[in-house]
Design an enzyme around this catalytic site. Structure first.
Site, PDB file in Angstrom:
ATOM      1  N   ASP A  98       0.861  -1.169   0.000  1.00  0.00           N
ATOM      2  CA  ASP A  98       0.000   0.000   0.000  1.00  0.00           C
ATOM      3  C   ASP A  98       0.906   1.230   0.000  1.00  0.00           C
ATOM      4  O   ASP A  98       1.854   1.312   0.780  1.00  0.00           O
ATOM      5  CB  ASP A  98      -0.875  -0.003   1.263  1.00  0.00           C
ATOM      6  CG  ASP A  98      -2.282   0.457   0.988  1.00  0.00           C
ATOM      7  OD1 ASP A  98      -2.429   1.525   0.379  1.00  0.00           O
ATOM      8  OD2 ASP A  98      -3.233  -0.239   1.387  1.00  0.00           O
ATOM      9  N   GLU A 255      -6.254   3.844  -6.138  1.00  0.00           N
ATOM     10  CA  GLU A 255      -7.568   4.045  -5.533  1.00  0.00           C
ATOM     11  C   GLU A 255      -8.056   5.421  -5.969  1.00  0.00           C
ATOM     12  O   GLU A 255      -7.456   6.434  -5.619  1.00  0.00           O
ATOM     13  CB  GLU A 255      -7.466   3.984  -4.001  1.00  0.00           C
ATOM     14  CG  GLU A 255      -8.843   3.959  -3.351  1.00  0.00           C
ATOM     15  CD  GLU A 255      -8.855   4.416  -1.901  1.00  0.00           C
ATOM     16  OE1 GLU A 255      -9.816   4.108  -1.202  1.00  0.00           O
ATOM     17  OE2 GLU A 255      -7.913   5.113  -1.465  1.00  0.00           O
ATOM     18  N   HIS A 329     -11.054  -3.157   3.037  1.00  0.00           N
ATOM     19  CA  HIS A 329     -11.076  -2.785   4.453  1.00  0.00           C
ATOM     20  C   HIS A 329     -11.937  -1.551   4.733  1.00  0.00           C
ATOM     21  O   HIS A 329     -12.079  -1.157   5.890  1.00  0.00           O
ATOM     22  CB  HIS A 329      -9.638  -2.534   4.915  1.00  0.00           C
ATOM     23  CG  HIS A 329      -9.032  -1.368   4.192  1.00  0.00           C
ATOM     24  ND1 HIS A 329      -8.757  -1.383   2.839  1.00  0.00           N
ATOM     25  CD2 HIS A 329      -8.686  -0.131   4.621  1.00  0.00           C
ATOM     26  CE1 HIS A 329      -8.270  -0.202   2.480  1.00  0.00           C
ATOM     27  NE2 HIS A 329      -8.213   0.560   3.537  1.00  0.00           N
ATOM     28  N   ASP A 330     -12.474  -0.929   3.687  1.00  0.00           N
ATOM     29  CA  ASP A 330     -13.342   0.244   3.863  1.00  0.00           C
ATOM     30  C   ASP A 330     -14.809  -0.076   3.592  1.00  0.00           C
ATOM     31  O   ASP A 330     -15.662   0.804   3.714  1.00  0.00           O
ATOM     32  CB  ASP A 330     -12.934   1.370   2.891  1.00  0.00           C
ATOM     33  CG  ASP A 330     -11.537   1.901   3.152  1.00  0.00           C
ATOM     34  OD1 ASP A 330     -11.105   1.902   4.320  1.00  0.00           O
ATOM     35  OD2 ASP A 330     -10.875   2.312   2.172  1.00  0.00           O
TER      36      ASP A 330
HETATM   37  C1  GLC Z   1      -8.147   5.253   1.698  1.00  0.00           C
HETATM   38  C2  GLC Z   1      -8.008   4.023   2.568  1.00  0.00           C
HETATM   39  C3  GLC Z   1      -8.710   4.286   3.862  1.00  0.00           C
HETATM   40  C4  GLC Z   1      -8.050   5.461   4.540  1.00  0.00           C
HETATM   41  C5  GLC Z   1      -7.993   6.684   3.617  1.00  0.00           C
HETATM   42  C6  GLC Z   1      -7.017   7.679   4.122  1.00  0.00           C
HETATM   43  O1  GLC Z   1      -9.441   5.490   1.318  1.00  0.00           O
HETATM   44  O2  GLC Z   1      -8.475   2.899   1.898  1.00  0.00           O
HETATM   45  O3  GLC Z   1      -8.706   3.166   4.701  1.00  0.00           O
HETATM   46  O4  GLC Z   1      -8.737   5.795   5.705  1.00  0.00           O
HETATM   47  O5  GLC Z   1      -7.584   6.355   2.325  1.00  0.00           O
HETATM   48  O6  GLC Z   1      -5.713   7.213   3.973  1.00  0.00           O
END
Ligand code: GLC
Ligand code: CA
Length: 556
Positions: A98, A255, A329-330
């Site tokens: 990540d 993402e 995980h979100d």
């Molecule tokens: C992304 C991650 C999330 C995190 C956010 C801030 O959306 O997937 O878990 O809280 O970024 O880093």
């Protein structure tokens, strides 16, 4: 279409904190992951996406990084990481890291320097602004409630944080910041890692002048649309590609909140100048609502979901590559969100996704049919997004506690973060200590050990889905075939075909808990072998009665 290993892969996401605890402190760790590589190899995946394992004060569970080139104490140390990488490779499994570079932790040394004085050499690593009329520089609200600006008394200015105030946004317009990030990425690539999942990468370039966001009637803050898909994002990613990515045989997935199909083709087009693929969020927003966003227990309407997923299949065909996911995980657990928590529904929903074109991602526990958790009271939650929303919305008197708790149970991120259910012993075999977050009480029924003993389990069904894609005589069709949706308006049945060099497969899924009469919209006279089905003996006919959650893929 060009063949690539990352198009033919199946990725498994690990959220290390909740995967496996090796030393009894209640927190999953790297050595825990090492002990489960046989399990993952057995499942058949060939890539792990590892949520952040870097040094972090854990305001947002590792998405707030204080040192990019060191490992979080809770998870182990760099030797453990090197051993994990080596052993994963020996198991035929690659590791994608990540990469969280839209922001750092406020405890990162760059930020500590940056906030120390107005003329520090790292001042411009972050986004500092004067207040406006005694208030924040603009109306932006943070993703985790409150304003996106934090006042800093020492230098009497505000800094921007699109997430928590312990996650200040980096200033990507500063070439020194880009140098630092690219050098850090090179460090990891030289270690031999196999790629990056790039956290909120669509947010690294903010619109010039930082204009106010759209503020709907009654909302407390304006939106963050002016931080997303900004004016220089493609330029910066192309620079990253030139200076780092293109020098290694790695995979990348960005993402990309708020990404449209047109934008996705820029980020992840076949031109290969930026990323390999993106995570888009349209389908996971279809059960949100206007007024409260994700904080609702509204469910998906199947025709909308079909229409949306099919649009991405159709419109990226030949132009860019899709990533396929239900869970991460979100997100809440898909078997609760779209299914009825039964193993049958887990298999049906898995079938829908795994025969589409793109690279599939399986989130830890999805392969067991792990469900949402009934957390009950607010004390059981750990997620900063939930805790802040509770403070702002419930304690602020905007909505009742009952309503918000129902929304958290339906959509809260902690649903995905309860410990992995390994067996039926105390704490699901996740830890011998006290777990950092509650274990879902249904672990006595839903767990890996039980499923490994049952040939009819969700685990073995996922294993077969993965095997069909990665290593069967249908691999080419499943990976590269052209997608076509059938019967778009049917409210219960999700069916489509895939086509490749004269070969064709048909996928039929009854995504409902009702028996459905179904007249096949396509000629199946010459139907061949059944690739997979979640009901024992099935026969393909022109007119079928599909039992609840029926799923099948067949050669036609
Ligand atoms: C992304 C991650 C999330 C995190 C956010 C801030 O959306 O997937 O878990 O809280 O970024 O880093
Ligand atoms: Ca531990």
């Amino acid at each position: 279409m060009e063949k690539k290993w990352w198009k033919e892969s199946v990725v498994y996401q690990i959220y290390p904190r909740s995967f496996c605890d090796s030393n009894g402190d209640g927190i999953g760790d790297l050595n825990g992951i090492r002990s489960k590589l046989d399990y993952l190899q057995n499942l058949g995946i060939n890539v792990i996406w590892l949520s952040p394992v870097y040094k972090s004060p854990n305001d947002d569970n590792g998405y707030d990084i204080s040192d990019y080139q060191d490992i979080m104490d809770d998870f182990g140390n760099m030797e453990d990481f090197d051993a994990l990488l080596k052993e994963a490779h020996e198991h035929g499994i690659k590791i994608v890291m990540d990469l969280v570079v839209n922001h750092t932790s406020d405890e990162h040394k760059w930020f500590i320097e940056s906030r120390s004085s107005g003329d520090n050499s790292k001042r411009d690593y972050y986004i500092w602004r004067e207040g406006k009329d005694g208030k924040e520089p603009n109306n932006w609200g943070s993703c985790f409630s409150g304003s996106a600006w934090e006042w800093d008394e020492k230098t009497r200015m505000y800094y921007l944080h699109c997430f928590s105030k312990k996650q200040p946004d980096l200033n990507w317009d500063n070439p020194k910041v880009r140098d630092e990030v690219f050098n850090m990425m090179t460090f990891w690539c030289n270690k031999g890692i196999d790629g990056f999942r790039m956290d909120v990468i669509s947010m690294i370039s903010k619109m010039d002048g930082l204009p106010d966001g759209y503020k709907p009637e009654g909302a407390l803050y304006g939106g963050l649309e002016n931080t997303t898909n900004g004016p220089h994002v493609h330029e910066y990613l192309q620079e990253m590609n030139k200076r780092v990515l293109s020098r290694y045989d790695i995979m990348t997935v960005g993402e990309c909140a708020g990404v449209t199909i047109e934008e996705a083709a820029k980020y992840a087009g076949n031109h290969g100048k930026e990323l390999n693929m993106v995570f888009q969020f349209e389908h996971t927003s279809l059960d949100h609502e206007k007024k409260y966003g994700k904080w609702t227990d509204k469910r998906f309407y199947l025709p909308d979901l079909k229409e949306n997923l099919s649009k991405w299949q159709r419109e990226l065909e030949g132009k860019a590559w899709n990533s396929l996911y239900w869970c991460n995980h979100d997100q809440p657990r898909i078997v609760s969100r779209l299914g009825d928590e039964s193993p049958l529904s887990a298999k049906c929903i898995g079938t829908v996704l795994h025969f589409m074109q793109g690279t599939p991602y399986v989130y830890q526990g999805e392969e067991l049919g792990m469900t949402n958790c009934h957390f009950g009271s607010i004390e059981n939650y750990r997620d900063i997004e939930i805790l802040n929303a509770y403070k702002e919305i419930v304690e602020g008197g905007y909505r009742s506690e009952t309503e918000m708790l129902a929304a958290f149970e339906a959509k809260g991120r902690d649903n995905a973060r309860t410990p992995m259910q390994w067996d039926a012993t105390k704490n699901a075999g996740f830890t011998t200590g006290t777990p950092w977050i509650m274990v879902n009480p249904n672990y006595t029924e839903i767990n890996a050990e039980a499923e490994l003993k049952d040939k009819d389990s969700v685990f073995y069904y996922y294993k077969k889905l993965i095997e069909l894609r990665r290593n069967s005589r249908w691999s080419d069709i499943i990976v590269y075939g052209k997608y076509e949706l059938l019967d778009p308006d049917n409210e219960f049945v999700f069916s489509y075909t895939r086509d490749f060099e004269g070969k064709k497969i048909l996928v039929i899924c009854n995504v409902s808990d009702k028996e459905v009469k179904y007249k096949l919209p396509i000629d199946v006279a010459g139907a061949g072998e059944i690739l997979i089905s979640n009901y024992g003996d099935v026969k393909i006919q022109e007119e079928m009665v599909l039992p609840k959650w029926f799923a099948m893929a067949v050669e036609i």
